[in-house]
Design an enzyme around this catalytic site. Sequence first.
Site, PDB file in Angstrom:
ATOM      1  CD  GLU A   1       0.325  -1.179   8.058  1.00  0.00           C
ATOM      2  OE1 GLU A   1      -0.167  -0.614   8.628  1.00  0.00           O
ATOM      3  OE2 GLU A   1       0.968  -1.026   7.000  1.00  0.00           O
TER       4      GLU A   1
ATOM      5  CD  GLU B   1       7.457  -0.040   7.583  1.00  0.00           C
ATOM      6  OE1 GLU B   1       6.543  -0.685   7.085  1.00  0.00           O
ATOM      7  OE2 GLU B   1       7.702   1.279   7.080  1.00  0.00           O
TER       8      GLU B   1
ATOM      9  CG  ASP C   1      -0.451   0.091   2.379  1.00  0.00           C
ATOM     10  OD1 ASP C   1       0.717  -0.345   2.643  1.00  0.00           O
ATOM     11  OD2 ASP C   1      -0.960   0.207   3.476  1.00  0.00           O
TER      12      ASP C   1
ATOM     13  CE  LYS D   1       3.110  -5.856   3.739  1.00  0.00           C
ATOM     14  NZ  LYS D   1       2.801  -4.693   4.625  1.00  0.00           N
TER      15      LYS D   1
END
Length: 272
Positions: free
Chosen positions: A123, A190, A52, A121
Site C-alpha cells: 500500500e 480501493e 491482510d 502487494k
Amino acid sequence: MSVHHENLRKVTTQRLLEMKLRGEKISMLTAYDFTMAQIVDLSGIDVVLVGDSASNVVCGNRTTLPITLNQMIFMSESVAKAVKRALVAVDMPFGSYQGNSREALASAIRIMKETHGDCLKMEGGEEIMESVKRILCAGIPVMGHLGLMPQSINKYGSYAVRAMDGEEAEKLLRDAHLLEEAGCFALVLEKIPAKLAKRVASELRIPVIGIGAGNGVDGQVLVLHDMLGLTQDFSPRFLRRYADLKSVMTKAIGQYIDDVKSGDFPNEREQY
Ligand code: KIV
C-alpha cells in the site's frame, strides 16, 4: 459456476498484462487457508490474494494493522500449496516495509522464500517508492495499492471514499504513474470514484484491479468472506453477496447439534 479445469496454464504477471491488452477482465479474490484457496483456484479465479484483511476476517481484529509478518507467512504458505493455476499475491503487512527499504526487502525475501507465493502487494505511492524499487530490483513482482489504504486507517479516521477532492485525486494519479514507472506489474485501487479509477486504468499500461472503484478498470477483487456472506456486518455499496454461507453454516451446525442431542447421530451405518 465457471470451472476452468481445461485451462490449467499457470497465471503469471505477464499473462495479466496480456489480458489487459486483449480487454479480458481479471478476477481476483482473497483466500487465507488451504481448503478455501483450493476451491477458489479450481473455480477458475485469475489471482488469489492472501490479503491482510485476514487480520479482520481470520484474526478478528478491528483493523488490518495488528497482523504480523509471521502470521501472513503462515497463511500464505498454505494458500500457495493449494493453488495450481492462479497467481498468488501476498500482502506485505503493516510495519514490514514502511521503516526502511532494507527492512522492506528483508520482509519481502522472507515472504517469497517461506511461502512460495508469486508476488507481493504493497500500500502506498511516493512515500514507499524506495522500498518498492529495492524489492523490484531483487526480481520480486510488486502490485501497488492506492486509494483507500486500510493500513492508513488511523490517518483517515474512517473508511470513507478516498480521492474525492482534486488534490488527493491528483496525488493518486501521480502515484499510479510512479508505481508503473518503477516497474509494478499491476495496481489495486480501493474505494475511489469510478471516473477517477477509469482514468487511471486508461492512462496505465499495467492492469488496474478495483474494489469499490467502478467498472471502468481491468479487473475486480473482493474479500472472499464478504462475497460468500460469511461476514454479515460489513455492507458497503460495492459489495455484491453471491451466497449466504453464514445461514447455510448456522443451519447445518444447528442440525448437527440437534442430532447429537437427540442421539440420532451417529446411526448404525455411521459406526464400526
Ligand atoms: O487485504 C485485502 O483483502 C485487500 C483487498 C481488499 C484488495 O487488500
